[in-house]
Design a protein around this motif. Structure first.
Motif, mmCIF file in Angstrom:
data_model
loop_
_atom_site.group_PDB
_atom_site.id
_atom_site.type_symbol
_atom_site.label_atom_id
_atom_site.label_comp_id
_atom_site.label_asym_id
_atom_site.label_seq_id
_atom_site.Cartn_x
_atom_site.Cartn_y
_atom_site.Cartn_z
ATOM 1 N N VAL A 586 72.428 14.949 17.622
ATOM 2 C CA VAL A 586 72.974 15.959 16.714
ATOM 3 C C VAL A 586 72.847 15.476 15.267
ATOM 4 O O VAL A 586 72.481 16.242 14.367
ATOM 5 C CB VAL A 586 74.447 16.277 17.055
ATOM 6 C CG1 VAL A 586 75.055 17.205 15.996
ATOM 7 C CG2 VAL A 586 74.557 16.927 18.429
ATOM 8 N N THR A 587 73.115 14.187 15.048
ATOM 9 C CA THR A 587 72.959 13.607 13.713
ATOM 10 C C THR A 587 71.518 13.764 13.224
ATOM 11 O O THR A 587 71.272 14.116 12.063
ATOM 12 C CB THR A 587 73.331 12.114 13.729
ATOM 13 O OG1 THR A 587 74.697 11.975 14.127
ATOM 14 C CG2 THR A 587 73.133 11.480 12.355
ATOM 15 N N HIS A 588 70.579 13.530 14.110
ATOM 16 C CA HIS A 588 69.153 13.642 13.766
ATOM 17 C C HIS A 588 68.817 15.063 13.312
ATOM 18 O O HIS A 588 68.150 15.257 12.290
ATOM 19 C CB HIS A 588 68.325 13.254 14.991
ATOM 20 C CG HIS A 588 66.856 13.470 14.844
ATOM 21 N ND1 HIS A 588 66.086 12.782 13.933
ATOM 22 C CD2 HIS A 588 66.003 14.316 15.494
ATOM 23 C CE1 HIS A 588 64.829 13.184 14.028
ATOM 24 N NE2 HIS A 588 64.751 14.109 14.957
ATOM 25 N N ILE A 589 69.302 16.051 14.038
ATOM 26 C CA ILE A 589 68.978 17.442 13.710
ATOM 27 C C ILE A 589 69.611 17.851 12.386
ATOM 28 O O ILE A 589 68.944 18.433 11.514
ATOM 29 C CB ILE A 589 69.428 18.388 14.840
ATOM 30 C CG1 ILE A 589 68.681 18.082 16.147
ATOM 31 C CG2 ILE A 589 69.206 19.851 14.434
ATOM 32 C CD1 ILE A 589 67.175 18.231 16.057
ATOM 33 N N VAL A 590 70.905 17.560 12.192
ATOM 34 C CA VAL A 590 71.561 18.006 10.960
ATOM 35 C C VAL A 590 71.025 17.244 9.747
ATOM 36 O O VAL A 590 71.026 17.778 8.621
ATOM 37 C CB VAL A 590 73.101 17.876 11.045
ATOM 38 C CG1 VAL A 590 73.634 18.745 12.182
ATOM 39 C CG2 VAL A 590 73.555 16.435 11.202
ATOM 40 N N THR A 591 70.549 16.016 9.964
ATOM 41 C CA THR A 591 69.946 15.271 8.854
ATOM 42 C C THR A 591 68.601 15.881 8.477
ATOM 43 O O THR A 591 68.257 15.979 7.298
ATOM 44 C CB THR A 591 69.782 13.787 9.219
ATOM 45 O OG1 THR A 591 71.068 13.238 9.544
ATOM 46 C CG2 THR A 591 69.187 12.997 8.065
ATOM 47 N N ILE A 592 67.828 16.294 9.473
ATOM 48 C CA ILE A 592 66.570 17.002 9.188
ATOM 49 C C ILE A 592 66.844 18.239 8.344
ATOM 50 O O ILE A 592 66.117 18.533 7.382
ATOM 51 C CB ILE A 592 65.867 17.394 10.502
ATOM 52 C CG1 ILE A 592 65.206 16.161 11.149
ATOM 53 C CG2 ILE A 592 64.818 18.487 10.261
ATOM 54 C CD1 ILE A 592 64.598 16.441 12.500
ATOM 55 N N TRP A 593 67.902 18.960 8.653
ATOM 56 C CA TRP A 593 68.228 20.187 7.921
ATOM 57 C C TRP A 593 68.798 19.921 6.535
ATOM 58 O O TRP A 593 69.079 20.863 5.786
ATOM 59 C CB TRP A 593 69.216 21.039 8.720
ATOM 60 C CG TRP A 593 68.603 21.700 9.908
ATOM 61 C CD1 TRP A 593 67.284 21.961 10.128
ATOM 62 C CD2 TRP A 593 69.292 22.192 11.062
ATOM 63 N NE1 TRP A 593 67.107 22.596 11.333
ATOM 64 C CE2 TRP A 593 68.328 22.745 11.933
ATOM 65 C CE3 TRP A 593 70.622 22.227 11.449
ATOM 66 C CZ2 TRP A 593 68.657 23.321 13.155
ATOM 67 C CZ3 TRP A 593 70.957 22.799 12.662
ATOM 68 C CH2 TRP A 593 69.987 23.345 13.513
ATOM 69 N N GLY A 594 69.029 18.659 6.195
ATOM 70 C CA GLY A 594 69.546 18.341 4.870
ATOM 71 C C GLY A 594 71.050 18.413 4.758
ATOM 72 O O GLY A 594 71.586 18.487 3.649
ATOM 73 N N LEU A 595 71.761 18.362 5.892
ATOM 74 C CA LEU A 595 73.220 18.439 5.862
ATOM 75 C C LEU A 595 73.870 17.080 5.621
ATOM 76 O O LEU A 595 75.089 16.996 5.475
ATOM 77 C CB LEU A 595 73.749 19.039 7.169
ATOM 78 C CG LEU A 595 73.306 20.480 7.446
ATOM 79 C CD1 LEU A 595 73.854 20.967 8.782
ATOM 80 C CD2 LEU A 595 73.747 21.409 6.337
#
Length: 848
Positions: A586-595
């Motif tokens: 989940v961290t990986h995905i939200v970091t990709i999105w710039g969150l």
């Protein structure tokens, strides 16, 4: 009538190159097309950047953040090798006007530093000119004092939320502009009335502030053509300032910087050269004044298309005029009204550069064509911008670029090399009350204003955009804000629990900080298996959503469902490794999105050790002190609860606990001092309570004060739990909101209690006052003329006998009052019955 467009040519997939099953919504085809870059896994992208004459607003944030999300997804999720080019428009009609107007206003104000008759006279003339141009339903010589009532009467329908025609059609940009002009005029009128009646009540600074928007166009109409336009600094000091501020805004929103930034003023020679080629190929023509226009008819005769994005709008004169700019003058030399400027002959007061056709400046559309073509060549994979750029800007870009790159000359009919852009991505608008947010409408909130006020956080704004499809419009509503806050809180709490698992493992989990599991939770339980299934399902759903034209709303729901599945699980049966694997993904995905915070590497692998996003952890300098402080508090609190509120805690046990605590006497890091002081103070307070053998409730009160005041003020909260140590977490918006709600409820409860007690006291006082009246005297009023020995009326004021039915009612009232009065007398007797004896000349009182 719209011309028939040539079919879109799908790019050819390079042999041996593996590509994801990605489809994107393509404005060129108005459908989703398989995404196939021209050059294998290398992607070229040109984005229309800002026109830098004012601060960026939330509508711009919608465009650039949504673009950033797609860019990040392509680069860090799909692992494309991406080159991202963005332009800065630093010369166009809006910039020329704004730069010139501000220059003239600055000159005027410097020459008129006091509020004299000359200033008032000029301001009144500016006001009248503004009314005449923008509010045509009002007389231009309207009396200032009558502006407000006359404007409300003339524009009643618009002010009440209807269209100007008041024919049932919904209001749009036209009505939004009228509201803007009404507001500008009303502000100026108010200042003029006040300054005319009492000049000393208004400072010159405030006067200019309130009248600026009517002064600017008026001064420009008088003196705009007189300025020395060869002094480019008149314009560059405006564009450089706002480009810098735009960059700051994008950094604040965690938007990745472009790989290449281009500026129109740095491309003048290449723009001129491109225009020459287009003229030579027969798709453009010069006019006698030194301008060059694109020839749409000749272009189509070459077999090349025009208005590929919005052919239905090619005859829209309002859009055509908007694309040409406010400073463009009509000319009879244009072969068609739809032909657009590639090069504009500069008029007095406008910056200019040399060209084969004379001194002039670029048309708006050709700037992007020249810059994008120079960097990316004759074909690019992606071109993007706001949806309002489709026509005429992007359609004109396409036409002139394809005219430039096409091999055919006038009279040919080949479409070879004529597809300049393969995929057009247009971001939907952000709207307020149905109108798009726009600088020209002045209905905007700037990015820096929204962030500084706390209306939005960079993450909260990005989440709001992620919750909507990028190609569709989004309207910010209370519901949208709540939805975003709820999603952020949902994910944040999951990260807190996952991080806490590392430092506070459950009894059945490993106590070591790594991912190893004890035999009891080795991943074989049903609960653990269910969570692993949820994780795999979430991965598949996110992948499918992102492959479906970057469908972030669906992807976000998949993340939310995974977290809900974790929350509903029996935590004691979950392996640490499964929970942490889910958290890292989940961290990986939200970091990709710039969150995550700026500077966090979005390219980190999904199985990296990072868990959570910025703000989910307390400061590093706090940890050496807050962690032992929390553990000490846990121990003290546990002992106090076990002992019972009134009992004491054995001082020996507390002394042993305190002896094991670190001391913070020699702290070197200034940032750590407040946390070190909190630890030392709590240790001293516990020692003091132990020394005087205080009851357990005093220890509990001390623990609450540490949690609710001392650490809260340091931005840290200790979340108490029954079977585990307190969770250490930063104070975030959710906690602040929860505390505020709790305080408001407590305040409301206290206010209700106070009101209730006041009403009860008033009733009691009223009853007490009423009780003083004797039942024997209560009816001895002018309403009656005769009474019996008990004071009950027997005759009314005219001497008539009181009817029996009336007498019965009066008797009931009399009985109630008798009882009340006797209770009053009894109360007096109990509190004030004294026997008074005279003794040796003194008064002695004694209760009987």
């Amino acid at each position: 009538m719209a011309q028939r467009q040539p079919p879109w040519r799908a790019p050819t997939r390079a042999e041996g190159v593996e590509l994801p099953d990605l489809v994107v919504y393509n404005s060129l085809t108005r459908t989703k097309n398989a995404f196939v870059p021209v050059n294998g896994r290398k992607v070229t992208w040109y984005a229309c950047g800002p026109t830098v004459y004012d601060d960026a607003h939330l509508g711009h944030a919608r465009n650039y953040v949504s673009t950033d999300i797609i860019r990040r997804t392509l680069k860090y999720y799909f692992n494309f090798d991406l080159t991202f080019v963005m332009n800065v428009t630093d010369v166009d009609d809006k910039i020329i006007l704004r730069g010139r107007q501000q220059h003239l206003l600055a000159d005027f104000t410097s020459k008129h530093p006091t509020l004299d008759e000359s200033v008032l006279s000029t301001a009144k003339q500016a006001f009248e000119a503004y009314i005449k141009k923008n509010l045509t339903l009002l007389p231009p010589d309207i009396q200032l004092a009558q502006f407000d009532p006359e404007a409300k009467k003339a524009y009643k329908a618009v002010l009440e939320g209807r269209s100007l025609a008041d024919d049932g059609t919904p209001p749009g940009d036209r009505e939004a502009k009228i509201k803007m002009h009404l507001k500008t005029s009303a502000t100026a009128a108010e200042a003029l009335v006040q300054a005319s009646s009492d000049p000393s009540s208004l400072s010159i600074t405030d006067f200019y502030t309130q009248t600026t928007d009517v002064f600017l166009p008026y001064l420009d109409s008088l003196h705009g053509s007189e300025i020395d336009a060869s002094d480019y600094s008149i314009f560059t000091k405006l564009t450089q300032r706002y480009e810098d501020r735009f960059t700051e805004d994008m950094q604040a929103l965690n938007v990745l910087a472009p790989d290449v930034i281009t500026r129109a003023t740095e491309y003048i020679e290449k723009i001129v050269s491109m225009n020459e080629t287009i003229v030579n190929k027969g798709s453009a023509y010069p006019t006698s004044d030194g301008s060059v226009y694109f020839d749409i008819t000749a272009h189509e005769k070459r077999g090349l298309p025009y208005a590929r994005l919005e052919p239905e709008n090619r005859g829209d004169k309002a859009l055509q005029a908007d694309g040409e700019g406010a400073l463009t003058q009509k000319t009879s030399e244009k072969r068609s009204d739809a032909d657009f400027a590639l090069w504009k002959a500069s008029k007095p007061g406008e910056p200019s550069w040399p060209s084969p056709w004379g001194q002039g400046r670029p048309g708006w559309h050709i700037e992007c064509s020249a810059m994008a073509s120079d960097i990316l060549g004759k074909t690019m994979d992606i071109h993007s911008g706001g949806v309002d750029l489709k026509f005429p800007h992007h359609d004109n870009e396409l036409a002139q670029s394809e005219a430039y790159w096409a091999d055919t000359a006038c009279g040919g009919h080949s479409h070879e090399n004529a597809q300049w852009v393969n995929y057009f991505l247009h971001m939907g608008h952000l709207s307020i009350a149905g109108s798009k947010m726009s600088k020209s409408l002045k209905n905007f909130t700037t990015i820096r204003e929204a962030l500084s006020r706390g209306t939005w956080t960079p993450r909260g704004l990005r989440i709001a955009f992620l919750l909507g499809n990028w190609e569709k419009g989004i309207e910010i509503t209370d519901e949208k804000i709540k939805e975003g806050l709820a999603w952020e809180s949902h994910v944040n709490n999951f990260f807190l629990k996952a991080r806490d698992l590392l430092s506070n493992p459950t009894d059945s989990s490993s106590a070591s900080p790594n991912d190893s599991d004890t035999p009891a939770t080795n991943g074989s339980s049903d609960a653990d298996s269910t969570l692993r299934t949820s994780l795999e399902k979430a991965k598949q759903e996110v992948d499918a959503a992102l492959c479906n034209s970057f469908d972030t709303p669906t992807a976000m729901r998949a993340l939310s469902t995974l977290i809900s599945d974790y929350n509903s699980s029996n935590k004691s049966l979950l392996s640490k490794s499964t929970v942490l694997e889910a958290a890292r993904w989940v961290t990986h995905i939200v970091t990709i999105w710039g969150l995550n915070a700026p500077g966090i590497d979005p390219s980190a692998a999904p199985d990296s050790t990072a868990i959570g996003w910025a703000g989910v952890d307390i400061p590093e300098e706090a940890k050496p002190f807050v962690i032992p402080l929390s553990r000490l508090r846990d121990d003290v609190r546990k002992r106090a609860i076990a002992a019972g509120a009134s009992a004491t805690i054995p001082s020996a046990a507390l002394s042993e606990t305190l002896a094991q605590q670190p001391h913070a006497d020699t702290v070197q890091d200034a940032a750590a001092i407040p946390y070190a002081e909190a630890l030392s103070q709590f240790q001293e307070d516990v020692s003091a309570l132990a020394a005087k053998e205080a009851p357990a409730r005093d220890y509990l009160s001390l623990c609450d004060q540490l949690r609710d005041i001392r650490l809260w003020d340091l931005g840290i909260y200790l979340e108490d739990r029954e079977a585990q140590p307190a969770m250490i977490r930063p104070v975030d918006r959710e906690l602040v909101a929860a505390r505020r709600e709790k305080e408001e409820q407590a305040t409301a409860k206290a206010a209700a209690k106070e009101k209730r007690e006041k009403e009860e006291a008033e009733r009691a006082a009223k009853k007490a006052e009423l009780a003083k009246l004797s039942h024997l005297d209560m009816f001895r009023t002018q309403e009656y003329s005769a009474w019996d020995e008990e004071g009950l009326p027997v005759r009314d004021r005219e001497g008539r006998e009181v009817p029996k039915s009336r007498g019965k009612k009066l008797r009931k009232e009399w009985e109630r009052q008798r009882k009340l009065h006797e209770e009053y007398l009894a109360g007096l007797g109990k509190g004030c019955r004294w026997l008074v004896w005279l003794w040796s000349g003194n008064v002695v009182r004694k209760r009987s």
